[in-house]
Structure formats: C-alpha cells, structure tokens
Design a protein around this motif. Structure first.
Motif, PDB file in Angstrom:
ATOM      1  N   THR B  13       0.837  -1.188   0.000  1.00 15.23           N
ATOM      2  CA  THR B  13       0.000   0.000   0.000  1.00 15.23           C
ATOM      3  C   THR B  13       0.876   1.243   0.000  1.00 15.23           C
ATOM      4  OG1 THR B  13      -1.869   1.069   1.103  1.00 15.23           O
ATOM      5  CG2 THR B  13      -0.150   0.154   2.513  1.00 15.23           C
ATOM      6  N   GLN B  14       0.258   2.364  -0.255  1.00 17.09           N
ATOM      7  CA  GLN B  14       1.010   3.617  -0.314  1.00 17.09           C
ATOM      8  C   GLN B  14       0.962   4.356   1.017  1.00 17.09           C
ATOM      9  OE1 GLN B  14      -0.753   5.632  -3.729  1.00 17.09           O
ATOM     10  NE2 GLN B  14       0.921   4.927  -5.033  1.00 17.09           N
ATOM     11  N   MET B  15       1.948   5.177   1.219  1.00 14.31           N
ATOM     12  CA  MET B  15       1.991   6.030   2.412  1.00 14.31           C
ATOM     13  C   MET B  15       0.703   6.826   2.535  1.00 14.31           C
ATOM     14  SD  MET B  15       5.822   7.638   2.312  1.00 14.31           S
ATOM     15  CE  MET B  15       5.311   8.924   3.434  1.00 14.31           C
ATOM     16  N   ASN B  17      -2.189   5.757   3.463  1.00 13.73           N
ATOM     17  CA  ASN B  17      -3.409   4.935   3.428  1.00 13.73           C
ATOM     18  C   ASN B  17      -3.707   4.339   4.801  1.00 13.73           C
ATOM     19  OD1 ASN B  17      -3.791   5.448   0.752  1.00 13.73           O
ATOM     20  ND2 ASN B  17      -3.045   3.474   0.021  1.00 13.73           N
ATOM     21  N   GLU B  82       3.044   4.732   7.236  1.00 14.84           N
ATOM     22  CA  GLU B  82       4.337   5.337   6.984  1.00 14.84           C
ATOM     23  C   GLU B  82       5.308   4.261   6.485  1.00 14.84           C
ATOM     24  OE1 GLU B  82       5.547   7.123  10.641  1.00 14.84           O
ATOM     25  OE2 GLU B  82       3.884   8.578  10.657  1.00 14.84           O
ATOM     26  N   LEU B  83       6.399   4.733   5.844  1.00 18.89           N
ATOM     27  CA  LEU B  83       7.391   3.793   5.326  1.00 18.89           C
ATOM     28  C   LEU B  83       7.912   2.867   6.425  1.00 18.89           C
ATOM     29  CD1 LEU B  83       9.497   6.088   2.964  1.00 18.89           C
ATOM     30  CD2 LEU B  83       7.802   4.373   2.299  1.00 18.89           C
ATOM     31  N   SER B  86       6.553  -0.704   7.413  1.00 21.59           N
ATOM     32  CA  SER B  86       6.830  -1.910   6.636  1.00 21.59           C
ATOM     33  C   SER B  86       7.493  -2.951   7.529  1.00 21.59           C
ATOM     34  CB  SER B  86       7.739  -1.582   5.445  1.00 21.59           C
ATOM     35  OG  SER B  86       7.093  -0.721   4.531  1.00 21.59           O
ATOM     36  N   THR B 109       4.069  -3.919   3.147  1.00 22.85           N
ATOM     37  CA  THR B 109       5.037  -3.083   2.444  1.00 22.85           C
ATOM     38  C   THR B 109       4.373  -1.753   2.145  1.00 22.85           C
ATOM     39  OG1 THR B 109       6.059  -5.024   1.432  1.00 22.85           O
ATOM     40  CG2 THR B 109       6.557  -2.868   0.460  1.00 22.85           C
ATOM     41  N   VAL B 110       4.985  -0.694   2.656  1.00 26.47           N
ATOM     42  CA  VAL B 110       4.463   0.650   2.419  1.00 26.47           C
ATOM     43  C   VAL B 110       5.385   1.362   1.431  1.00 26.47           C
ATOM     44  CG1 VAL B 110       3.780   2.826   3.481  1.00 26.47           C
ATOM     45  CG2 VAL B 110       3.548   0.700   4.770  1.00 26.47           C
ATOM     46  N   THR B 111       4.812   1.820   0.343  1.00 27.44           N
ATOM     47  CA  THR B 111       5.636   2.464  -0.698  1.00 27.44           C
ATOM     48  C   THR B 111       5.362   3.962  -0.763  1.00 27.44           C
ATOM     49  OG1 THR B 111       3.962   2.084  -2.381  1.00 27.44           O
ATOM     50  CG2 THR B 111       5.598   0.350  -2.067  1.00 27.44           C
TER      51      THR B 111
END
Lengths: 113, 111
Positions: B13-15, B17, B82-83, B86, B109-111
């Motif tokens: 997922t993205q930062m 979210n 946040e990153l 992860s 995993t946060v991208t």
C-alpha cells in the motif's frame, strides 16, 4: 532496552555437528524460558521451553541448558541437519504480567550438508 | 484446520493509506497478541488482549489500533501508513500462561 540478549547473530554448522545458541537475561523475575524456531515465510513455533527450577531439558536432539546463577540459558542442537536451518529465538516471560514475552534478537542457523 | 490465521498474507500500500489486518484463532484461547517483526527479524510485542480486554499496550504509535470483536478475533487497524511501518506482523494466541501460538504473518510493504 533489550531484556534478553542472544548470540550469535548467525551460525553455520556442518551436518552432524552441534549448534549452540546462547541467551542472557538480567531480570531475575523471569520464570519461563522458551525457544522458538522460525522458517522463512512462517510464524515462530515453540520448540522447547524450560523453567528455572531445572538446569537442563532435553527433547530429541534439542537441549536447553539453564544456569540460574549466571542468568544464562542456551540451546544445543545435536546432530544438526539441513532441515534445522532456520532462525531461532530465545525468550523470557514472567507469570502474572499478561504473558508478555521478551524475545532475543534471533540467530540465523545454516546447516551445511 | 489452521489454528491461528491471518489475512491478508501480503499487503502492499502507499503512504498515508489506512489498512487492516485480520486475525482469527480456532483454538478457544483467551489471549491474543500482535507482534511486529522488522527487517532484522527482531520480534516486538505490540498489543495483547485477554477475553476482548486490552492487557498489554506497548509503546506503539496511536495510528495502530487493535480491535477484538470477540475472543477468537483480534484485528489490527493502521491509519496514515508510513514507510517505517513496513514489516511482518504476527498474530498469536495463548491458552494459558507461557504458551503462544503464532499465525503465519502478514508482510506489509508501504511504498
């Protein structure tokens, strides 16, 4: 603050050899000391555990040695096999604290055929 | 027949979210836990629930909120990812003092 210190970080052993992983703790209130085995992509699984009223516990090829006065305990894997290759965690807990485990930092064991 | 199950197994997922991880145990245990395992494989407890009551709440950002709808389930909701979030998150359950059974983990995993 690391409540349980584990060494070595990684270990390479020949098949048939003895693998030894050491842990040390400070809090004398700990009353349960388990070892967990974790294979890649899996959750940790209980391997063997000991209480401080005994100095040694053996289950098959796995033995825990416990030294209460030194506040140390260790895992010995006899006749190490490639299938033993995994990450091993020691832990400690105190009865009555909500069953909170304090884990060591893990040892990556590789057994070479 | 899985004793402790988690979904999803992988989560990318993205930062920023918000995401949830679900955990269920069919062992009849009273106590459930969430652990975080970082890239160096260090395992750290985050939360513990006993019969739906929070009993351990380690120093975790308040973006992390556990929810236990019943004693067989303990979900983890994470806001504003946040990153540094992860990691692999493990759920565990316990029938009594000094025994814990871990689920298979959720790799976030946060991208």
């Amino acid at each position: 603050q690391q409540q349980v210190k584990q060494s070595p970080q990684s270990l390479i052993v020949q098949k048939g050899g003895i693998s030894i992983i050491n842990c040390a703790y400070e809090n004398t209130a700990f009353d349960y000391f388990p070892w967990y085995q974790q294979f890649p992509g899996k959750g940790p699984a209980l391997l063997i555990a000991i209480r401080p009223d005994v100095s040694e516990k053996k289950e098959g090829r796995f033995t825990i040695s416990f030294n209460k006065s030194a506040k140390q305990f260790s895992l010995h894997i006899m006749d190490s096999q490639p299938g033993d290759s995994a990450t091993y965690f020691c832990a400690a807990s105190i009865e009555g604290t909500g069953n909170q485990f304090y884990f060591g930092t893990g040892t990556s064991l590789t057994v070479i055929p | 027949d899985t004793a402790v199950s988690q979904t999803p197994k992988y989560l990318v997922t993205q930062m920023g979210n918000d995401k949830s991880i679900k955990c269920e145990q069919n062992l009849g245990h009273d106590t459930m836990y969430w652990y975080k395992q970082d890239s160096k494989k260090f395992l750290k407890i985050m939360f513990s629930y006993n019969n739906k009551e929070l009993i351990i709440n380690e120093t975790v950002p308040n973006r992390f909120s556990p929810k236990s709808p019943d004693k067989a389930h303990l979900n983890l909701h994470i806001n504003s990812l946040e990153l540094g979030d992860s990691a692999v998150y493990f759920c565990a359950s316990s029938p009594r003092l000094h025994e814990q059974y871990f689920g298979p983990g959720t790799r976030l995993t946060v991208t």
